[in-house]
Design a protein around this motif. Structure first.
Motif, PDB file in Angstrom:
ATOM      1  N   ALA D 235       0.805  -1.218   0.000  1.00  0.00           N
ATOM      2  CA  ALA D 235       0.000   0.000   0.000  1.00  0.00           C
ATOM      3  C   ALA D 235       0.842   1.274   0.000  1.00  0.00           C
ATOM      4  O   ALA D 235       0.447   2.276  -0.578  1.00  0.00           O
ATOM      5  N   ILE D 236       2.000   1.223   0.644  1.00  0.00           N
ATOM      6  CA  ILE D 236       2.791   2.455   0.743  1.00  0.00           C
ATOM      7  C   ILE D 236       3.213   2.957  -0.644  1.00  0.00           C
ATOM      8  O   ILE D 236       2.928   4.102  -0.990  1.00  0.00           O
ATOM      9  N   VAL D 239       0.049   4.123  -2.419  1.00  0.00           N
ATOM     10  CA  VAL D 239      -0.440   5.413  -1.953  1.00  0.00           C
ATOM     11  C   VAL D 239       0.481   6.536  -2.449  1.00  0.00           C
ATOM     12  O   VAL D 239       0.036   7.600  -2.868  1.00  0.00           O
ATOM     13  N   THR D 240       1.781   6.265  -2.423  1.00  0.00           N
ATOM     14  CA  THR D 240       2.724   7.271  -2.908  1.00  0.00           C
ATOM     15  C   THR D 240       2.421   7.633  -4.356  1.00  0.00           C
ATOM     16  O   THR D 240       2.373   8.799  -4.717  1.00  0.00           O
ATOM     17  N   VAL D 241       2.206   6.616  -5.160  1.00  0.00           N
ATOM     18  CA  VAL D 241       1.990   6.909  -6.570  1.00  0.00           C
ATOM     19  C   VAL D 241       0.620   7.541  -6.785  1.00  0.00           C
ATOM     20  O   VAL D 241       0.439   8.357  -7.679  1.00  0.00           O
ATOM     21  N   ILE D 242      -0.317   7.226  -5.913  1.00  0.00           N
ATOM     22  CA  ILE D 242      -1.598   7.934  -6.002  1.00  0.00           C
ATOM     23  C   ILE D 242      -1.359   9.412  -5.745  1.00  0.00           C
ATOM     24  O   ILE D 242      -1.897  10.283  -6.425  1.00  0.00           O
ATOM     25  N   LEU D 305      -1.377   5.375   9.091  1.00  0.00           N
ATOM     26  CA  LEU D 305      -2.491   4.443   9.303  1.00  0.00           C
ATOM     27  C   LEU D 305      -2.139   3.067   8.755  1.00  0.00           C
ATOM     28  O   LEU D 305      -2.529   2.044   9.293  1.00  0.00           O
ATOM     29  N   ILE D 306      -1.414   3.054   7.649  1.00  0.00           N
ATOM     30  CA  ILE D 306      -1.092   1.773   7.025  1.00  0.00           C
ATOM     31  C   ILE D 306       0.012   1.062   7.787  1.00  0.00           C
ATOM     32  O   ILE D 306      -0.069  -0.131   8.058  1.00  0.00           O
TER      33      ILE D 306
END
Ligand SMILES: Nc1ncnc2c1ncn2[C@@H]1O[C@H](COP(=O)(O)OP(=O)(O)OP(=O)(O)O)[C@@H](O)[C@H]1O
Ligand SMILES: Nc1ncnc2c1ncn2[C@@H]1O[C@H](COP(=O)(O)OP(=O)(O)OP(=O)(O)O)[C@@H](O)[C@H]1O
Ligand SMILES: [Mg+2]
Ligand SMILES: [Mg+2]
Lengths: 549, 501, 285, 312
Positions: D235-236, D239-242, D305-306
């Protein structure tokens, strides 16, 4: 050839017949494992020992059905768990068996746990997967019980903790709890203690033995440490190059090894004899006075997280002398070494080189000091630039210090020979060497600078015993010939004993004991030193003491 | 009863609302919604009274007296008075070239009573009515006095007129949408609408004047019936929308003239011979084919005051030949002693209506052996660059363009391209005493025949010196849904008289 | 074999043996070839306007048809490849070059790091298209300004990448070992740290290359792209968009060439990533 | 958490300052809006008068000082063209952009992450290749071309959706949805390829981690390993690429807003740049940089949170 049934009449929990695992083309050899036969009865602990790459882990993975798909495959042979053929079992069936009837404890407690799940959830997962009907509260009860079983402190809190909040030893206990969750018939432990310091290792081994007694599991224990074998094995299997060279009751094999390879391995185990020559009074080369180093705490926003890695350490290193620094992981050993070599700037105290504070060194003087104090790093692979040929690595330093190229090259050639490598080594890349060879290259690199002091940080910890012995011998030999002083950092007390003139024992950044090697090891004054000595697997200094006494 | 809303896509984004501080055509169109004018040109470009009921001129032509119609009121309810008219015309005259000329000739411009005002000239000026009927940028719109007293360089903040539509300030989204509602109080003239003159009857309750950043999207939206009218479509889109079900394409009275300006201050175009060479190298047909394509939509015409206008003449035009006279051009160049000085052609890239002219010019000038460099830029940069008088290596330019609504060219007085003031004048900095004198004579003249003669002389001189080169005339085209009345026959797109069925 | 292994490192050999990489390389090479050979493959000057032949459908003379100014689209698309590919390359070199230098500096010196990274954050905070539009407005539309406009917003991404590699590598024992030998910091940076950036940068470079071609097209769409007389794929698309319903060929071919190129460069990039990342490469089946 | 937010805000001050200065220089150097304001046909005197009236004849540093002081007082100035307050103008254009961006992010994440997961699970299979091909394809076509194709297919031929325009979801949810479909799709296709590819790569990487082997040794089914163990750990980077994607989304928004005629902030900015309406350009870019800072803050919070290991 059938294996003697050590546990008598009971049918074996695990039975392996003629196992052969093929390696892909271009591998080290055709088979990772060949012609392996093995039976483990209930409540029995069987150890597999052997040098690195001998096929120990592959055997374990084959049993678990976890060989990397597409790369390794079982070529022939049979594996039976409680009479059930595992090779013919469907993937779904294997999944049912894994965790339930057989479980595995992995070598690296740091990476083998999911960093984002609480350990409670991870222990409970095996139960939930295999007993889907069980109520959540029952699962929790069972997890708590397991956590208590493996002696983790404060179980209620522990199950809510994340792996990073635990020490290595605690994590390894979590792994064990996980393996025990459903009381499997077979537990496979693949070097479960290699990454731990010796005191923790001793605790884990004791625990494993105890639990195994209580849960009646059969244990397949993989290690390369004969001390460990001595401590826990009922039977032992010695592997080399994918083949079993010797097996039998542990006591017998240790006492009277049949195969020359086994004998060689056993001979290579450091016995804990203290260095023979007495300590000559040498002129002090480096004096460390009340050294203190605090990590962190200086950053703009990072207040309050300072780590006092080294706290008031005073040491002296005489010319040509070897100082062994021992202590458990995180006690500040490396940090002392890094301060010495100038990689870290102490936050307190001072380091005197021939009576002068190195903090005041600038320019040429600093260059000269750096050149004179060389470091051999813990991890030989990572301390060599994988993209550069050995030649370039060896001449880089001398060239930098103005040695003409031709001379640097000839010196490099000489050094390569001196550390026991062939001249063609110069043209190769680091990955084309074995670990032991790489460590020799690192030593050669340090020697190329013609240093006065070598700081060796865990220089042999990554090597298996037979190689370890060779490298230690080499270092000893070179030191005699070249006369450099050495700071030898290790957590293996047996090695420290073998090589050091003086020993410094560190605990939590402080120096707890410091003195001549025989004094410290044979007549330890501090409790901590005594604990360390007692934790050495295989009975520690029993023989050494006998010899000295 | 349901409100009828007309959704009109304007030809540009409307952001500035003050029709006096900017010459932008979109703001002018906005002005026609909400403001009324004293006079207005009809479909034949003849001025007709609009807000004015009666007017008279003294026999010597030096005193004009105007009386406003009855029943005129601003959107805030106040009646339109002579004071409002005078203040509005004054503000306009501070910014508009013709206005400036008129006020320079004026001795007195005053109100007589509530409805009557008077202009007294100190020197002859024959174009008073033409000036007050000036249909395009800038238009002398009539606003309340308190608003018209805003400094002519500062924008007004309140948009109140006496026109057939009211501006809904709350719904204005700059660059996106402007909303106008019918002015119930408006009293239209009795005449039928003709051009910008005649009865302005708002036949819909509400007009949404939209801006679409992308023409293709606008065309698609019309096809799908999401909007009612595209005020102006590019020639490219005409083909796409022709023959589409429910869409009617309408060729408008309004037409445009792309023009080429040469920089008189810098070599090589400080040499009249070189300028003439350029004139000979140009063929309107090529330019129109490239920019417009469809011969139905363009006319080849050398009239500097607009084809079909009262002053139109072909006097002096060369570039109207179907094929350019490259040989003549080369001879002129040689004659001029052109030594390969660099010619910088400014190319505005984000204006579709001018996208082809620069490449076309480059191609033509290279043909006659000139050393040409084209520099591309967005419109804003183009406008700034065009103001630079420096040599071409220091950010100056040689060839630039304009795209004019023909209305702005029709009079030698308002036609900026005929500016004779040199480096103090309009970009290009053309300078000529003879032409200036001719223009003065024209300004003073009031006899139509005399005016026509003078205009022809002016055009002849302007072509000789190459003041500017009209590159052809093309009709503006609009498109609308089948259920909507076509735009009325006017040189400016206006939205009275259009009903939605 | 020995000679081969001398010339190519094992990584290079493995990379070249991978199918996506080969496929990507092959298509890109084809495009480059077509672009380079454009003058020989085409019989019309891409900039000559023949307004009377506007919007001709593809036929035997005009293979890809003509555009609204009567220019031969086959010639324009091929010549457009020259500019677009070259632009991608130059943007790539500029962004990667400057980014690498800054990234190395930021990774190596604490003080500079703080300042530099704030500036980079600042640049990243501005949407790249807006930055590009502003820059082209500032400098006028020319090759140089378009390159700067497209490359500039890419620089912070490269800086971040390089910096992160430097930060992770600078603690590597072999870097410390070199420092311990007395090798000056800058030399260590070049000799021992920089080579570690090559693999991730290669992947990043393919991405920048592909996106540069796309951004150029978008700038063309907004009317602030490359000078419109020069054929580029972006310009052809931007000019053709008003005709695409009546004369689809005006954008079809340029769009096709552009898409295939970007596609293959991306496939190449993905392939390289799969191969250069040892963890992923190990999973090949 | 509060500490993190405070820290982040403190760190964003220099970022915004950099942006502000950069933009000021960029916009002011491109010169003066007076010519645009006066229009094509204006005489030179008028241009000069307007220049003086806008204070553009003062030295650059002087103008900078004035502007910074105004900013500190919260005064973003007034649009040169429309005379509306910059804040008001941005506020008026905010909704379409936010709605479009939110819709695109949701659609993208909802589609791209499963795509990446499936591709990783079936690594090197046809499904993997197909998904990756599709995602790269989305990356290969300029947004405006894609938008025209969508309009042609879905609006003109199939007559399913409107061509253009914006309807607020607060006025007419259904109409708003219909108007949003195509712009969202246009934006998502581009954005999706980015996320799907990163998702695939990071899940592949996670799947080779030791703890996955541990989970397998426990007999955990592959499905659970994939969605529970691997996805969360991947997820990290996702999320970064998001986050990066949201930055790029803004660029995409500019084009999408143009093609679909959405009255959003992106279009406002382009118009303002082209018209040299510098108060609006400056205001809007400060707004964007604040948005960037807040998105990054959200991402940092998401990290916490992740991943329990991350602490500030
Ligand atoms: N995934 C793999 N792909 C290819 N070869 C492998 C793989 N895993 C193991 N091997 C090879 O199989 C052989 C046996 O490896 P194995 O991991 O069993 O050694 P080991 O005895 O556990 O050594 P160590 O003590 O270092 O853990 C080695 O030659 C190794 O190179
Ligand atoms: N760069 C660093 N930043 C912060 N803390 C550090 C850093 N390096 C080491 N420490 C901390 O300092 C303490 C001493 O570390 P050091 O590496 O000297 O231990 P060590 O005795 O060499 O242990 P090991 O046997 O595991 O190598 C440890 O608590 C460690 O976590
Ligand atoms: Mg192993
Ligand atoms: Mg250490």
């Amino acid at each position: 050839m059938t294996t003697a049934q050590a546990a008598g009449t009971a049918s074996p929990v695990l039975s392996i017949r003629n196992l052969a695992v093929a390696l892909p083309k271009g591998g080290d050899r055709a088979h990772a494992v060949r012609g392996l036969n093995l039976d483990i009865g209930p409540q029995e602990i069987v150890c597999i020992v052997g040098e690195s790459g001998s096929g120990k882990s592959v055997t374990a993975s084959a049993v678990m059905g976890l060989l990397p798909p597409g790369t390794l495959r079982v070529e022939s042979g049979a594996i039976e768990l409680e009479g059930e053929d595992l090779i013919a079992a469907t993937p779904a069936r294997m999944r049912e068996l894994r965790g339930d009837r057989m479980a595995m404890i992995f070598q690296e407690p740091m990476t083998a746990l999911n960093p984002l799940m609480t350990v409670g959830a991870q222990i409970g997962e095996a139960i939930r997967v295999h007993r889907p009907g069980l109520a959540a509260s029952a699962v929790r009860e069972r997890v708590l019980e397991l956590v208590r079983d493996v002696r983790l402190p404060d179980p209620e809190r522990m199950i809510g903790a994340y792996p990073h909040q635990m020490s290595g030893g605690q994590r390894q206990r979590v792994m064990i709890a996980m393996a025990l969750a459903l009381e499997p018939a077979l537990i496979i432990a693949d070097e479960p203690t290699t990454a731990l310091d010796i005191t923790t290792q001793a605790q884990i081994l004791r625990l494993l033995r105890e639990l195994q007694d209580r849960h009646h599991s059969a244990v397949l224990f993989i290690t390369h440490d004969f001390g460990v074998v001595h401590d826990i094995a009922d039977r032992v299997l010695v592997m080399r190059q994918g083949e079993v060279v010797e097996q039998g009751a542990a006591a017998e094999v240790l006492a009277a090894p049949q195969h020359p390879y086994t004998r060689m391995l056993l001979d290579a185990v450091p016995q804990g004899e203290v260095k023979a020559e007495p300590l000559a009074a040498a002129a002090p080369l480096i004096e460390i006075e009340a050294l203190e180093l605090v990590y962190g705490g200086r950053s703009l926003f990072g207040g309050g997280r300072a780590v006092r890695a080294v706290d008031g350490v005073s040491l002296t290193l005489g010319e040509g002398e070897t100082l062994g620094v021992v202590g458990e992981s995180g006690s500040g050993k490396s940090t002392v070494g890094r301060c010495l070599t100038g990689f870290n700037t102490p936050t307190g105290g001072r380091i005197l080189y021939r009576g002068r504070d190195i903090a005041g060194f600038r320019g040429r003087e600093l260059q000269a000091y750096r050149r004179g104090v060389q470091m051999i790093f813990q991890d030989p692979y990572r301390s060599l630039n994988p993209r550069r040929r050995i030649r370039d690595t060896l001449i880089e330093g001398p060239l930098q210090h103005g040695t003409p190229r031709a001379e640097a090259l000839s010196r490099a050639a000489g050094l390569v020979e001196m550390v026991g490598l062939k001249p063609d080594a110069l043209d190769r890349y680091p990955h084309e060497f074995s670990g032991g060879q790489r460590q020799r290259i690192c030593i050669a690199r340090a020697l190329a600078m013609e240093p006065e002091v070598i700081v060796a940080d865990e220089a042999v910890s990554a090597l298996d015993v037979s190689v370890q012995a060779q490298v230690l011998e080499l270092i000893d030999d070179l030191q005699k010939r070249l006369g450099f002083a050495m700071v030898f950092i290790t957590h293996d007390l047996r090695i420290a004993a073998a090589i050091s003139d003086r020993i410094a024992v560190m605990q939590r950044g402080r120096l707890v004991e410091y003195g001549a090697v025989d004094e410290v090891f044979l007549r330890p004054r501090g409790d901590y030193t005594r604990d360390l000595l007692a934790a050495i697997p295989g009975g520690g200094f029993a023989r050494a003491e006998a010899a000295a006494g | 009863q349901e409100t009828t809303t007309l959704k009109v896509v304007g030809h540009a984004a409307l952001k500035m609302l003050d029709p006096i501080t900017t010459t932008a055509y979109i703001t002018r169109n906005h002005g026609y919604f909400i403001y009324d004018t004293l006079f207005a040109v009809d479909a034949n470009f003849e001025p007709q009274p609009q807000m004015v009921k009666d007017w008279s001129v003294s026999d010597d032509g030096m005193t004009y007296t105007f009386t406003l119609r009855d029943g005129l009121a601003f959107h805030d309810g106040a009646p339109v008075t002579a004071e409002d008219a005078v203040a509005s015309v004054r503000r306009w005259a501070a910014r508009d070239l013709t206005g400036i000329r008129m006020m320079k000739a004026a001795k007195e411009f005053v109100t007589v009573d509530d409805k009557t005002f008077r202009l007294v000239l100190s020197e002859p000026f024959g174009a008073v009515i033409d000036a007050l009927a000036k249909p395009s940028s800038l238009v002398p719109f009539i606003m309340p006095k308190r608003i018209a007293e805003t400094s002519p360089t500062e924008q007004i903040r309140e948009y109140i007129g006496s026109g057939p539509f009211r501006f809904v300030a709350d719904e204005f989204q700059p660059g996106v949408k402007a909303v106008y509602v019918r002015n119930e109080a408006y009293v239209p003239r009795d005449e039928a609408p003709s051009g910008l003159a005649g009865g302005k009857v708002a036949k819909v309750d509400r007009v949404e004047y939209l801006s679409f950043p992308d023409q293709q999207t606008a065309a698609n939206a019309l096809t799908k019936g999401e909007v009612d009218i595209l005020e102006n479509i590019y020639a490219d889109t005409v083909g796409q929308l022709t023959g589409v079900d429910g869409v009617e394409v309408q060729k408008l009275k309004s037409s445009n003239v792309p023009t080429m300006r040469l920089n008189w201050l810098q070599p090589p175009f400080d040499n009249v011979k070189v300028r003439q060479a350029v004139l000979h190298a140009i063929s309107q047909t090529d330019f129109m084919d490239a920019q417009i394509g469809d011969p139905e939509l363009y006319t080849i015409c050398g009239a500097m005051f607009g084809c079909g206008t009262p002053l139109a003449t072909e006097e002096g035009a060369v570039q109207t030949a179907v094929t350019p006279d490259f040989e003549g051009a080369k001879a002129l160049l040689k004659d001029a002693g052109y030594k390969g000085e660099k010619v910088v052609v400014l190319h505005p890239t984000d204006l579709a209506s001018l996208s082809a002219v620069a490449p076309m010019t480059v191609q033509a000038l290279r043909q006659i052996g000139m050393n040409v460099e084209m520099q591309s830029m967005d419109w804003a940069t183009f406008l700034q660059r065009r103001n630079k008088k420096d040599p071409v290596d220091q950010g100056g330019w040689s060839v630039a363009y304009g795209n004019w609504n023909m209305l702005d060219l029709t009079s030698p007085l308002s036609n900026l391209n005929l500016d004779t003031r040199g480096s103090n004048g309009y970009v290009g900095w053309s300078e000529d005493k003879t032409l200036a004198t001719l223009k003065d004579e024209f300004a003073a003249a009031s006899d139509p025949a005399e005016k026509k003669r003078l205009a022809a002389a002016i055009q002849k001189r302007a072509y000789e010196l190459v003041f500017y080169i009209p590159l052809g005339t093309y009709a503006n085209v609009s498109a609308h849904r089948a259920g909507v009345d076509p735009l009325i026959d006017s040189p400016v797109q206006v939205y009275w008289g259009i009903a939605k069925h | 074999m020995a000679a081969m292994s001398l010339a190519l490192s094992p990584t290079a050999r493995r990379v070249l043996a991978s199918r996506p990489v080969l496929l990507g390389l092959a298509i890109v090479a084809l495009m480059v070839l077509a672009a380079i050979l454009a003058p020989y493959l085409t019989s019309f000057d891409p900039t000559i306007m023949k307004p009377r032949f506007r919007l001709k459908a593809p036929d035997a003379t005009y293979w890809f048809g003509t555009d609204a100014l009567g220019r031969d689209l086959f010639s324009r698309v091929l010549h457009g490849g020259q500019v677009s590919l070259f632009l991608g390359l130059v943007v790539c070199v500029v962004a990667v070059g400057i980014g690498t230098v800054l990234g190395l500096l930021a990774g190596a010196t604490r003080l500079l790091d703080a300042v530099l990274m704030r500036i980079m954050d600042g640049i990243m905070a501005i949407p790249s298209i807006l930055l590009a539009v502003a820059m082209v407005s500032l400098f006028g539309a020319s090759f140089v300004s378009v390159v700067i406009a497209i490359a500039f917003p890419d620089i912070p991404r490269v800086v971040r990448l390089v910096r992160s590699v430097v930060l992770s590598v600078r603690e590597e024992p072999y870097v410390e070992a070199a420092l311990g030998l007395g090798v000056p910091r800058w030399l260590v940076l070049l000799r021992h740290v920089l080579p570690n950036c090559v693999a991730p940068l290669t992947v990043q470079a393919t991405y920048i290359f592909a996106s540069a071609i796309l951004v150029e097209a978008v700038l063309g769409f907004l009317g602030v792209g490359y000078p419109p007389d020069v054929p580029t794929w972006g310009n052809i698309l931007a000019e053709g968009r008003n005709y695409f319903q009546q004369a689809p060929w005006t954008i079809f071919f340029a769009g096709g060439f552009l898409a295939v190129t970007v596609l293959s460069v991306n496939i190449l990039g993905d392939g390289l990533r799969d191969q250069l990342d040892p963890k992923l490469a190990g999973r090949r089946s | 958490m509060l500490r993190l937010i405070a820290l982040r805000l403190a760190m964003s001050v220099p970022v915004v300052l950099v942006v502000v200065t950069l933009v000021f220089l960029l916009v002011r150097l491109t010169g003066d809006p007076a010519t645009v304001l006066a229009g094509d046909l204006a005489s030179p005197e008028v241009v000069a008068a307007i220049t003086a009236q806008l204070g553009l004849d003062k030295p650059l540093l002087h103008q900078y000082g004035i502007w910074i002081l105004d900013l500190l007082r919260g005064d973003f100035g007034v649009s040169i063209a429309s005379h509306q307050s910059v804040i008001g103008e941005i506020a008026g254009r905010l909704e379409p952009t936010l709605v479009l961006a939110a819709a695109s992010i949701i659609v993208t994440v909802a589609l791209a992450v499963p795509m990446g997961v499936i591709a990783a699970r079936r690594h090197n299979s046809w499904a993997d290749r197909l998904l990756m091909l599709f995602s790269v394809l989305g990356f290969s076509i300029p947004g405006f071309v894609l938008a025209y194709i969508f309009i042609l297919c879905f609006s003109l031929w199939l007559d399913l959706l409107p061509v253009q325009g914006y309807v607020s979801p607060f006025d007419d949810p259904w109409g708003s949805l219909r108007h949003l479909v195509l712009p969202t799709l246009t934006l998502s296709v581009f954005f999706m390829s980015l996320i799907a590819r990163v998702a695939r790569a990071s899940i592949l990487e996670i799947l080779s981690e030791d703890f996955v082997r541990t989970a397998r040794a426990k007999g955990v089914p592959e499905r659970v390993i994939l969605w529970k163990h691997a996805l969360r750990n991947a997820a990290i980077p996702i999320v970064t690429v998001i986050g990066i994607g949201i930055g790029m989304l803004i660029s995409g928004v500019v084009v999408t807003e143009s093609v679909f005629n959405l009255p959003g902030v992106g279009r406002l900015t382009i118009d303002a740049i082209l018209a040299r309406d510098y108060p609006v350009v400056q205001g809007v870019i400060i707004f964007f940089s604040l948005a960037y800072v807040s998105v990054n803050l959200l991402i940092d919070i998401a990290y916490i949170l992740i991943d329990p290991r991350i602490r500030y």
